[in-house]
Design a protein around this motif. Sequence first.
Motif, PDB file in Angstrom:
ATOM      1  N   ALA A 298     -15.356   0.066   4.010  1.00  0.00           N
ATOM      2  CA  ALA A 298     -15.463   1.441   3.526  1.00  0.00           C
ATOM      3  C   ALA A 298     -16.869   1.666   3.001  1.00  0.00           C
ATOM      4  CB  ALA A 298     -14.443   1.710   2.425  1.00  0.00           C
ATOM      5  N   GLU A 299     -17.332   2.898   3.100  1.00  0.00           N
ATOM      6  CA  GLU A 299     -18.667   3.234   2.613  1.00  0.00           C
ATOM      7  C   GLU A 299     -18.594   3.663   1.157  1.00  0.00           C
ATOM      8  OE1 GLU A 299     -22.298   6.403   3.524  1.00  0.00           O
ATOM      9  OE2 GLU A 299     -20.894   5.840   5.117  1.00  0.00           O
ATOM     10  N   GLY A 300     -19.391   3.006   0.311  1.00  0.00           N
ATOM     11  CA  GLY A 300     -19.417   3.326  -1.098  1.00  0.00           C
ATOM     12  C   GLY A 300     -20.194   4.595  -1.386  1.00  0.00           C
TER      13      GLY A 300
ATOM     14  N   ILE B   5       0.835  -1.204   0.000  1.00  0.00           N
ATOM     15  CA  ILE B   5       0.000   0.000   0.000  1.00  0.00           C
ATOM     16  C   ILE B   5       0.868   1.252   0.000  1.00  0.00           C
ATOM     17  CG2 ILE B   5      -1.674   1.323   1.363  1.00  0.00           C
ATOM     18  CD1 ILE B   5      -2.824  -1.378   2.289  1.00  0.00           C
ATOM     19  N   ALA B   6       1.914   1.258   0.819  1.00  0.00           N
ATOM     20  CA  ALA B   6       2.794   2.431   0.889  1.00  0.00           C
ATOM     21  C   ALA B   6       3.411   2.738  -0.469  1.00  0.00           C
ATOM     22  CB  ALA B   6       3.887   2.205   1.927  1.00  0.00           C
ATOM     23  N   GLY B   7       3.852   1.709  -1.183  1.00  0.00           N
ATOM     24  CA  GLY B   7       4.426   1.921  -2.506  1.00  0.00           C
ATOM     25  C   GLY B   7       3.417   2.509  -3.480  1.00  0.00           C
ATOM     26  N   ASP B   8       2.156   2.070  -3.370  1.00  0.00           N
ATOM     27  CA  ASP B   8       1.119   2.558  -4.275  1.00  0.00           C
ATOM     28  C   ASP B   8       0.759   4.017  -4.013  1.00  0.00           C
ATOM     29  OD1 ASP B   8       0.965   0.152  -5.595  1.00  0.00           O
ATOM     30  OD2 ASP B   8      -0.794  -0.564  -4.500  1.00  0.00           O
ATOM     31  N   THR B   9       1.009   4.518  -2.803  1.00  0.00           N
ATOM     32  CA  THR B   9       0.665   5.911  -2.498  1.00  0.00           C
ATOM     33  C   THR B   9       1.619   6.902  -3.157  1.00  0.00           C
ATOM     34  OG1 THR B   9       2.015   6.051  -0.466  1.00  0.00           O
ATOM     35  CG2 THR B   9      -0.251   5.237  -0.238  1.00  0.00           C
TER      36      THR B   9
ATOM     37  N   GLY C 111     -23.723   4.596  -0.332  1.00  0.00           N
ATOM     38  CA  GLY C 111     -23.967   4.393   1.093  1.00  0.00           C
ATOM     39  C   GLY C 111     -23.774   2.966   1.563  1.00  0.00           C
ATOM     40  N   SER C 112     -23.507   2.044   0.629  1.00  0.00           N
ATOM     41  CA  SER C 112     -23.305   0.649   1.013  1.00  0.00           C
ATOM     42  C   SER C 112     -21.931   0.456   1.627  1.00  0.00           C
ATOM     43  CB  SER C 112     -23.455  -0.256  -0.220  1.00  0.00           C
ATOM     44  OG  SER C 112     -22.468   0.059  -1.190  1.00  0.00           O
ATOM     45  N   ILE C 113     -21.820  -0.537   2.490  1.00  0.00           N
ATOM     46  CA  ILE C 113     -20.553  -0.871   3.130  1.00  0.00           C
ATOM     47  C   ILE C 113     -19.947  -2.055   2.393  1.00  0.00           C
ATOM     48  CG2 ILE C 113     -19.419  -1.499   5.265  1.00  0.00           C
ATOM     49  CD1 ILE C 113     -20.715   1.259   5.298  1.00  0.00           C
ATOM     50  N   THR C 114     -18.748  -1.884   1.875  1.00  0.00           N
ATOM     51  CA  THR C 114     -18.201  -2.912   1.005  1.00  0.00           C
ATOM     52  C   THR C 114     -16.686  -2.933   1.065  1.00  0.00           C
ATOM     53  OG1 THR C 114     -18.194  -3.773  -1.261  1.00  0.00           O
ATOM     54  CG2 THR C 114     -18.072  -1.378  -0.987  1.00  0.00           C
ATOM     55  N   VAL C 115     -16.107  -3.973   0.467  1.00  0.00           N
ATOM     56  CA  VAL C 115     -14.666  -4.077   0.251  1.00  0.00           C
ATOM     57  C   VAL C 115     -14.466  -4.462  -1.207  1.00  0.00           C
ATOM     58  CG1 VAL C 115     -12.526  -5.251   0.862  1.00  0.00           C
ATOM     59  CG2 VAL C 115     -14.234  -4.810   2.625  1.00  0.00           C
ATOM     60  N   THR C 116     -13.639  -3.719  -1.919  1.00  0.00           N
ATOM     61  CA  THR C 116     -13.371  -4.002  -3.318  1.00  0.00           C
ATOM     62  C   THR C 116     -12.027  -4.706  -3.455  1.00  0.00           C
ATOM     63  OG1 THR C 116     -12.291  -1.864  -3.662  1.00  0.00           O
ATOM     64  CG2 THR C 116     -14.676  -1.952  -3.995  1.00  0.00           C
ATOM     65  N   PRO C 117     -11.753  -5.330  -4.616  1.00  0.00           N
ATOM     66  CA  PRO C 117     -10.473  -6.025  -4.785  1.00  0.00           C
ATOM     67  C   PRO C 117      -9.261  -5.140  -4.541  1.00  0.00           C
ATOM     68  CG  PRO C 117     -11.992  -6.711  -6.487  1.00  0.00           C
ATOM     69  CD  PRO C 117     -12.671  -5.609  -5.733  1.00  0.00           C
ATOM     70  N   ARG C 118      -9.318  -3.855  -4.900  1.00  0.00           N
ATOM     71  CA  ARG C 118      -8.165  -2.985  -4.715  1.00  0.00           C
ATOM     72  C   ARG C 118      -7.883  -2.737  -3.230  1.00  0.00           C
ATOM     73  NH1 ARG C 118      -8.665   2.390  -4.174  1.00  0.00           N
ATOM     74  NH2 ARG C 118      -6.889   2.684  -5.573  1.00  0.00           N
ATOM     75  N   ALA C 119      -8.880  -3.012  -2.372  1.00  0.00           N
ATOM     76  CA  ALA C 119      -8.688  -2.835  -0.934  1.00  0.00           C
ATOM     77  C   ALA C 119      -8.436  -4.160  -0.227  1.00  0.00           C
ATOM     78  CB  ALA C 119      -9.906  -2.144  -0.320  1.00  0.00           C
ATOM     79  N   ALA C 120      -8.177  -5.222  -0.988  1.00  0.00           N
ATOM     80  CA  ALA C 120      -7.996  -6.547  -0.388  1.00  0.00           C
ATOM     81  C   ALA C 120      -6.829  -6.565   0.593  1.00  0.00           C
ATOM     82  CB  ALA C 120      -7.789  -7.594  -1.479  1.00  0.00           C
ATOM     83  N   ALA C 121      -5.711  -5.933   0.226  1.00  0.00           N
ATOM     84  CA  ALA C 121      -4.549  -5.916   1.119  1.00  0.00           C
ATOM     85  C   ALA C 121      -4.863  -5.164   2.405  1.00  0.00           C
ATOM     86  CB  ALA C 121      -3.355  -5.280   0.415  1.00  0.00           C
TER      87      ALA C 121
ATOM     88  N   GLU D 115     -10.868   4.932   0.426  1.00  0.00           N
ATOM     89  CA  GLU D 115     -11.349   3.567   0.635  1.00  0.00           C
ATOM     90  C   GLU D 115     -10.311   2.723   1.353  1.00  0.00           C
ATOM     91  OE1 GLU D 115     -12.638  -0.450  -1.852  1.00  0.00           O
ATOM     92  OE2 GLU D 115     -11.981   1.345  -2.927  1.00  0.00           O
ATOM     93  N   LEU D 116      -9.046   2.873   0.958  1.00  0.00           N
ATOM     94  CA  LEU D 116      -7.986   2.102   1.605  1.00  0.00           C
ATOM     95  C   LEU D 116      -7.796   2.546   3.049  1.00  0.00           C
ATOM     96  CD1 LEU D 116      -5.267   1.839  -1.192  1.00  0.00           C
ATOM     97  CD2 LEU D 116      -7.180   0.326  -0.705  1.00  0.00           C
ATOM     98  N   ARG D 117      -7.841   3.843   3.282  1.00  0.00           N
ATOM     99  CA  ARG D 117      -7.698   4.354   4.650  1.00  0.00           C
ATOM    100  C   ARG D 117      -8.808   3.802   5.550  1.00  0.00           C
ATOM    101  NH1 ARG D 117      -5.373   8.729   7.236  1.00  0.00           N
ATOM    102  NH2 ARG D 117      -4.553   9.537   5.251  1.00  0.00           N
TER     103      ARG D 117
END
Length: 219
Positions: free
Chosen positions: A170-172, A122-126, A175-185, A160-162
């Motif tokens: 994270a809230e979409g 995640i740090a590298g992606d920021t 308003g839905s609460i979800t996790v996406t593939p990019r937030a898997a880590a 979303e990652l934070r």
Amino acid sequence: MPISPVEFASLLCSRLCHDLLSPIGALNNGLELLGDESDPAMRKRCLDLLNESARVSANKLKFFRLAFGAGSAFGERVDVREARNAIEGLLGDNKRLTLHWAVEEQMLSKAAVKVLLNLALIAGDTLVRGGTVTIGAEETADTTEIVLQAAGDRVILDPELRATLVNGMAEGADGSITVTPRAAAAFLIHSIVDEAGGSVMVGDPVEGSLLFGAALPNR
């Protein structure tokens, strides 16, 4: 609503496939070019492309094997050199990134290594314009503390990652609460730390620097 183990496994697989699509696609393109090319200079360029794509693919697989996998080849404690090699292999492919390794421990728990690896991802992606990732970890009798700093001209952490790192979800936009593939880590980090009874810290960007931290009680 809690995410199911099957859903979480799907998220990790989606993230893995996304990251491997580019280098493996380059391998396929290189093979097609090699089959159609007769010029020696162009064939050499094709072979160079194949070698580079194969190296990048192998580095990503080694990283994700340790960061996402069960780690059956390791015991409950992992040599930190394995973690360092995995991170250097992944981040080293980005010529705009520099890694500073400040971990003096020789061994860390498998859980701590997974948290460290995924935070490094995640740090590298920021660092969208490149920069430096500094990684530190210290183990005491009671706690393992992990700290990473991402420093560069432009440091951006997706909301979303934070939210996923700190809250697990994270809230979409709807308003839905979800996790996406990019937030898997990020979800994996939160899950490991939460299960251990620890905590995750994410700072705000200050003068081109962003801090990540995690504390895991040693049981």
